[in-house]
Design a protein around this motif. Structure first.
Motif, PDB file in Angstrom:
ATOM      1  N   ASP A   1       0.851   5.075  -7.535  1.00 33.80           N
ATOM      2  CA  ASP A   1       2.288   5.083  -7.824  1.00 33.80           C
ATOM      3  C   ASP A   1       2.664   3.876  -8.701  1.00 33.80           C
ATOM      4  O   ASP A   1       3.432   3.992  -9.655  1.00 33.80           O
ATOM      5  CB  ASP A   1       3.081   5.035  -6.510  1.00 33.80           C
ATOM      6  CG  ASP A   1       4.404   5.781  -6.604  1.00 33.80           C
ATOM      7  OD1 ASP A   1       5.078   5.639  -7.629  1.00 33.80           O
ATOM      8  OD2 ASP A   1       4.769   6.485  -5.643  1.00 33.80           O
TER       9      ASP A   1
ATOM     10  N   HIS B   1       6.834   6.671   2.825  1.00 34.78           N
ATOM     11  CA  HIS B   1       6.631   6.297   1.423  1.00 34.78           C
ATOM     12  C   HIS B   1       8.027   6.251   0.796  1.00 34.78           C
ATOM     13  O   HIS B   1       8.616   7.284   0.527  1.00 34.78           O
ATOM     14  CB  HIS B   1       5.748   7.384   0.787  1.00 34.78           C
ATOM     15  CG  HIS B   1       5.508   7.228  -0.687  1.00 34.78           C
ATOM     16  ND1 HIS B   1       4.264   6.926  -1.197  1.00 34.78           N
ATOM     17  CD2 HIS B   1       6.320   7.369  -1.762  1.00 34.78           C
ATOM     18  CE1 HIS B   1       4.331   6.892  -2.519  1.00 34.78           C
ATOM     19  NE2 HIS B   1       5.578   7.151  -2.890  1.00 34.78           N
TER      20      HIS B   1
ATOM     21  N   HIS C   1      10.992   4.991  -1.911  1.00 35.18           N
ATOM     22  CA  HIS C   1      11.306   4.474  -3.246  1.00 35.18           C
ATOM     23  C   HIS C   1      12.589   3.654  -3.207  1.00 35.18           C
ATOM     24  O   HIS C   1      13.407   3.777  -2.305  1.00 35.18           O
ATOM     25  CB  HIS C   1      11.359   5.617  -4.261  1.00 35.18           C
ATOM     26  CG  HIS C   1       9.985   5.942  -4.770  1.00 35.18           C
ATOM     27  ND1 HIS C   1       9.448   5.335  -5.870  1.00 35.18           N
ATOM     28  CD2 HIS C   1       9.023   6.773  -4.278  1.00 35.18           C
ATOM     29  CE1 HIS C   1       8.217   5.793  -6.048  1.00 35.18           C
ATOM     30  NE2 HIS C   1       7.923   6.666  -5.099  1.00 35.18           N
TER      31      HIS C   1
ATOM     32  N   ASN D   1       8.464   1.164  -5.564  1.00 29.05           N
ATOM     33  CA  ASN D   1       8.184   1.514  -4.170  1.00 29.05           C
ATOM     34  C   ASN D   1       8.559   0.357  -3.268  1.00 29.05           C
ATOM     35  O   ASN D   1       8.895  -0.722  -3.740  1.00 29.05           O
ATOM     36  CB  ASN D   1       6.682   1.773  -4.000  1.00 29.05           C
ATOM     37  CG  ASN D   1       6.222   3.067  -4.644  1.00 29.05           C
ATOM     38  OD1 ASN D   1       6.158   3.192  -5.853  1.00 29.05           O
ATOM     39  ND2 ASN D   1       5.918   4.037  -3.820  1.00 29.05           N
TER      40      ASN D   1
ATOM     41  N   GLN E   1       4.099  12.167  -5.777  1.00 32.33           N
ATOM     42  CA  GLN E   1       5.177  12.142  -4.796  1.00 32.33           C
ATOM     43  C   GLN E   1       5.725  10.739  -4.632  1.00 32.33           C
ATOM     44  O   GLN E   1       5.146   9.784  -5.047  1.00 32.33           O
ATOM     45  CB  GLN E   1       4.712  12.722  -3.465  1.00 32.33           C
ATOM     46  CG  GLN E   1       3.448  12.100  -2.881  1.00 32.33           C
ATOM     47  CD  GLN E   1       3.723  10.987  -1.951  1.00 32.33           C
ATOM     48  OE1 GLN E   1       4.771  10.931  -1.362  1.00 32.33           O
ATOM     49  NE2 GLN E   1       2.799  10.071  -1.822  1.00 32.33           N
TER      50      GLN E   1
HETATM   51 ZN   LIG Z   1       6.111   7.658  -4.934  1.00 37.78          ZN
END
Ligand SMILES: [Zn+2]
Length: 519
Positions: free
Chosen positions: A15, A203, A205, A239, A519
């Motif tokens: 990511d 996870h 953001h 993130n 994702q």
């Molecule tokens: Zn992500």
């Protein structure tokens, strides 16, 4: 499973590498992975193997050589992705396949054009296939935070029935508020009791600045794996910043009463390494690892107000590996001192690079009395991130600048552009401007200089100049480059030319491998 332990899942290389402007070469990814292993993260998501040859190569090399953490690769919920992912992670001591499919209404309808039942079916098949290769399978319903609670539970139930061992709940677009996201995790535990047999992960953001707070709220409600990136890099606003998550858990152990398995003293070094390799600089006031995070230290020592230390300090700088010292390398310090320092900083260098670095450090020591730790690191970064010959389509041959009071600075620059010599002259507001203008005339037509940042590494007029720049091409794609030199004009020219080379190489790569997502 130990219920008092929070697993740290690092996705800096997957990511994080999707951050606008960041692009890492295979050897740079390896250097970061080795540092992450030293930091002691539980899982390294090393890349998205189907995305490109380079991604595959990086995941596969990390799987072969990095020991300690689980090595994970990302795969969409289809057999081609999963096969390719397994091929890449399979050599690891502890391999993991991470597969995902979007479950929110908007993603299902606009992106996948599939019914809720079809999506569950694809999720089942993906987990089943991954499980046939690998015991350790993680599944994510992408955009879970915007998925209806009950449908999210149905998808999770199906994935666990097929053998998923980690269920990750992503807030893919950074939309959640902390108590809302914590509530979503609690709901999952209430409605799907079988999640107690697997690890629940999150996870988050940072689009609204809530990534760390949302991750911590999830932990309070039973999540035991947090995904994030060093320095909080990642798609768009990034993130969850792992150093912040980790130091919350460690500093407020009295509150969370949970353990993490990382060596926090490696945080600062990890942060520096990621920043220098990606070219994504940190804001000075960044929590935990920013330049100012422990800045009161210096003032205290200067003024001898030792008593105020405890008054303001909730963490000790050395706990995150912030040394603040300036181990000095003098003219007579040999190769070993330099090597020891760089080894400590997490560099993996070949003997030719070490030779070049030592020579540069010595040359600098001849000019300025003391070479500080930061100087050596800057030189090492510069040399270890040199582009390979085939990546250097444009090379600087020579330049000269004439300037003086009352005259317009004028530069002439000679470049080797793909084997052809070119010379151009430029004028500008200052010598750097003049040199850049000459370069633009030869190779800059397609690029705009978006950002120019000059930093003197250690004080004094003979300091090393550290120049970072950002270029943008006509499609809006950004490229960062950084260069270090004793001469500020040369450092600037080198950074611009490095940026142009990166842009040219990456445009060629993109032509061969179209965009991917995650994702
Ligand atoms: Zn992500």
């Amino acid at each position: 499973m130990n219920n008092d332990r929070v697993l740290i899942f690092d996705t800096t290389l997957r990511d994080g590498e999707q951050s606008p402007g960041a692009s890492l070469k295979v050897n740079e990814k390896l250097a970061i992975a080795h540092q992450l292993a030293r930091l002691g993260v539980d899982v390294i998501e090393a890349g998205f193997p189907i995305a490109s040859e380079g991604d595959f190569e990086a995941v596969s090399q990390i799987a072969k050589s990095v020991k300690g953490p689980v090595i994970c690769g990302l795969a969409r919920a289809n057999p081609r992705d999963i096969d390719r992912c397994w091929e890449a992670v399979q050599p690891a001591e502890k391999p993991r396949i991470h597969t995902f499919i979007a479950t929110s209404k908007v993603h299902r309808e606009e992106k996948l054009r599939k019914s809720p039942e079809e999506v569950i079916d694809l999720a089942r098949k993906a987990v089943r296939l991954a499980k046939s290769y690998c015991d350790d399978v993680e599944f994510s319903p992408e955009d879970a935070a915007r998925t209806s609670l009950d449908y999210m539970c149905d998808v999770v139930r199906a994935a666990i029935a097929e053998g998923a061992t980690t269920i990750n709940i992503p807030d893919t677009v950074g939309y959640s508020e902390p108590s809302e996201f914590g509530g979503r995790i609690r709901y999952l535990f209430d409605k799907v009791p079988e999640v107690r047999k697997v690890v629940v992960s999150v996870h988050c953001h940072n689009d609204l600045g809530n990534a760390v707070a949302n991750s911590l709220a999830a932990i309070e409600n039973g999540a035991r794996q947090v995904e994030g990136c060093i320095n909080g890099i990642g798609e768009r606003a990034g993130n969850a910043s792992l150093e912040e998550v980790i130091m919350n858990l460690v500093t407020r152990r009295d509150y969370f009463q949970l353990d993490v398995g990382v060596n926090t003293r490696e945080l600062y070094r990890s942060s520096r390494l990621v920043s220098s390799l990606t070219g994504l600089e940190l804001q000075r006031n960044k929590a935990i690892v920013g330049d100012n995070a422990f800045a009161h230290e210096a003032g205290i020592h200067q003024h001898g107000v030792l008593s105020s230390k405890r008054t303001y300090e909730i963490m000790k700088p050395e706990d995150v590996g912030w040394t603040g010292d300036n181990l000095v390398i003098g003219k007579h310090s040999g190769k070993h001192a330099v090597m020891a320092l760089l080894e400590e900083e997490g560099f993996h260098l070949d003997s030719d690079q070490i030779r070049q670095i030592t020579a540069k450090v010595k040359a600098l020591a001849d000019k300025q009395k003391n070479v500080e730790r930061e100087d050596v690191i800057a030189i090492a970064r510069d040399i270890s991130h040199q582009l390979s010959d085939e990546e250097q389509l444009v090379k600087m041959i020579e330049f000269s600048v004439t300037t003086g009071s009352g005259m317009m600075p004028t530069a002439s620059v000679k470049l080797d552009v793909d084997g052809k010599m070119q010379i151009a002259a430029g004028v500008g507001d200052g010598p750097i401007d003049a040199v850049s203008n000459a370069i633009w005339q030869m190779v800059g037509a397609d690029y705009q200089l978006q950002d120019y940042h000059l930093k003197a590494i250690t004080g004094g007029t003979d300091a090393l100049a550290d120049v970072s720049i950002k270029l943008r091409d006509q499609k809006g794609q950004e490229y960062r480059a950084r260069s270090v030199d004793e001469d500020v004009i040369r450092a600037s020219a080198k950074a611009i030319i490095k940026g142009i080379n990166k842009a040219m190489v990456s445009q060629e790569k993109r032509r061969l491998h179209p965009q991917h997502n995650g994702q």
